[in-house]
Design an enzyme around this catalytic site. Structure first.
Site, PDB file in Angstrom:
ATOM      1  N   HIS A   1      10.454  48.880 -25.436  1.00  0.00           N
ATOM      2  CA  HIS A   1       9.166  48.572 -26.056  1.00  0.00           C
ATOM      3  C   HIS A   1       9.240  49.058 -27.504  1.00  0.00           C
ATOM      4  O   HIS A   1       9.423  50.251 -27.751  1.00  0.00           O
ATOM      5  CB  HIS A   1       8.002  49.243 -25.316  1.00  0.00           C
ATOM      6  CG  HIS A   1       6.684  48.892 -25.922  1.00  0.00           C
ATOM      7  ND1 HIS A   1       5.971  47.781 -25.536  1.00  0.00           N
ATOM      8  CD2 HIS A   1       5.982  49.464 -26.926  1.00  0.00           C
ATOM      9  CE1 HIS A   1       4.875  47.693 -26.265  1.00  0.00           C
ATOM     10  NE2 HIS A   1       4.859  48.709 -27.114  1.00  0.00           N
ATOM     11  N   CYS A   2       9.123  48.146 -28.444  1.00  0.00           N
ATOM     12  CA  CYS A   2       9.267  48.500 -29.860  1.00  0.00           C
ATOM     13  C   CYS A   2       7.901  48.857 -30.446  1.00  0.00           C
ATOM     14  O   CYS A   2       7.028  47.999 -30.561  1.00  0.00           O
ATOM     15  CB  CYS A   2       9.907  47.344 -30.623  1.00  0.00           C
ATOM     16  SG  CYS A   2      10.170  47.733 -32.353  1.00  0.00           S
ATOM     17  N   VAL A   3       7.723  50.119 -30.799  1.00  0.00           N
ATOM     18  CA  VAL A   3       6.451  50.583 -31.370  1.00  0.00           C
ATOM     19  C   VAL A   3       6.258  49.982 -32.764  1.00  0.00           C
ATOM     20  O   VAL A   3       5.158  49.612 -33.154  1.00  0.00           O
ATOM     21  CB  VAL A   3       6.440  52.136 -31.443  1.00  0.00           C
ATOM     22  CG1 VAL A   3       5.119  52.649 -31.975  1.00  0.00           C
ATOM     23  CG2 VAL A   3       6.715  52.718 -30.077  1.00  0.00           C
TER      24      VAL A   3
ATOM     25  N   GLY B   1       5.178  46.582 -32.140  1.00  0.00           N
ATOM     26  CA  GLY B   1       4.007  46.545 -31.263  1.00  0.00           C
ATOM     27  C   GLY B   1       4.161  45.586 -30.113  1.00  0.00           C
ATOM     28  O   GLY B   1       3.182  45.056 -29.583  1.00  0.00           O
TER      29      GLY B   1
END
Ligand SMILES: [Zn+2]
Ligand SMILES: [Zn+2]
Length: 343
Positions: free
Chosen positions: A190-192, A195
């Site tokens: 999950h790429c912060v 998003g």
């Protein structure tokens, strides 16, 4: 209709609260890009002169600048390939097939593309215990070795009883993301920063984004160094700003380069970040030697599948059989190199 609903209709990904929460980060990214490029044009007077002499040089730089930003927003708004969407896709294909087979009065089980379309209540489904066993469950169970229990495959976080009484069974390589609160096909991470999750649907876009950002970072860094070299006897605070920005840019460049190399390695060996990091904890990878890549089909095929996966976004990968794994773990001989086994 409120203004928000109108915005969600234009940009559908904003309807997702998880993605909406990263709006601040997105604004910060745009500001950061403008600050780095803007400082260059403000403090590097030679660049303006150079632009007048060779406009194509600055034009290509600005093109890369815009392309990296567009790629960021496109990747951020793209779907990583949710399991629920794959189920819905199968349902649609099933109902379409049912309708066409009713019209032509053909048997109601056939193969279409990469999906095995199985109509509820067929012979194979009656063999599986459970009242809500449908085509999706059957499809997912086919991806696993015989005897695998449905219970171990059902995601306990997604709503268990999904629409049309289908169970949210996780196909191999899928994982539930707690940030998106959905199961993602070929889950990577999950790429912060973006998003969104990175999965089967957008891994290729993600790679291009890192590539473009790395190229932009490198080019900007070169321009900063050229500027500092050309104007040493200038006001000290201007030099201090440029050095500070160059240092932070260099740190970002090192990080981006490492990320680019890492993801290129994952693509060539057909792995995901999650599989590499949690290899010992993932049931289907347990016991497989470290140097064996169970899903790899050779470097060229892996690359082809990665680049053209969009056409088969929801097609699933079955687990390799014991025989296939044995073949993959066989040591390389001189003949293998000649016949291009790794390709
Ligand atoms: Zn889930
Ligand atoms: Zn996610």
């Amino acid at each position: 209709m409120s203004i928000f609903n109108f915005c969600y209709r234009i940009v559908p990904c904003l309807a997702d609260p998880a993605r909406r929460s990263s709006l601040g980060l997105k604004a910060a990214l745009v500001v950061l890009h403008i600050v780095y490029a803007g400082t260059l044009f403000l403090l590097y007077s030679d660049l303006i002169e150079k632009t007048k002499e060779e406009p194509w040089y600055t034009a290509i730089y600005l093109l890369l600048f815009v392309a990296a930003l567009i790629q960021y927003f496109v990747t951020s708004c793209s779907s990583p390939g949710y399991v629920l969407d794959a189920m819905r896709d199968l349902n649609e294909k099933n109902s379409l097939y049912r309708r066409s087979s009713m019209l032509s009065k053909q048997p109601a089980s056939s193969k279409s593309g990469s999906f095995v379309i199985t109509v509820e209540g067929s012979q194979s489904e009656r063999n599986i215990p459970g009242s809500n066993v449908t085509s999706w469950t059957k499809l997912v169970l086919d991806m696993y070795p015989p005897g695998t229990s449905i219970r171990t495959l059902t995601c306990s976080y997604c709503n268990v009883e999904q629409e049309n009484c289908q169970r949210s069974c996780e196909p191999p390589r899928a994982k539930h993301c707690h940030d998106c609160d959905k199961c993602v096909l070929q889950f990577d991470h999950h790429c912060v920063w973006l998003g969104t999750c990175i999965g089967r649907g957008n891994h290729c876009r993600f790679w291009w984004y890192i590539f473009e950002e790395t190229a932009l970072c490198l080019w900007t860094g070169i321009l900063y160094i050229t500027c500092l070299k050309a104007n040493i006897s200038r006001v000290w605070w201007k030099d201090a700003i440029m050095i500070l920005l160059l240092v932070t840019l260099s740190i970002a460049l090192i990080f981006l380069l490492l990320l680019l190399i890492f993801h290129s390695y994952l693509i060539l060996t057909c792995q995901t970040t999650y599989e590499l990091v949690r290899r010992r904890r993932i049931p289907y990878l347990r016991g497989i030697p470290e140097r064996v890549y169970p899903f790899s089909k050779g470097v060229c095929r892996n690359l082809y599948d990665f680049c053209f996966a969009r056409s088969s976004l929801y097609s699933l990968e079955r687990l390799p059989t014991a025989m296939e794994l044995e073949e993959k773990s066989r040591p390389y001989t001189c003949l293998d190199f000649l016949t291009g086994r790794c390709c």
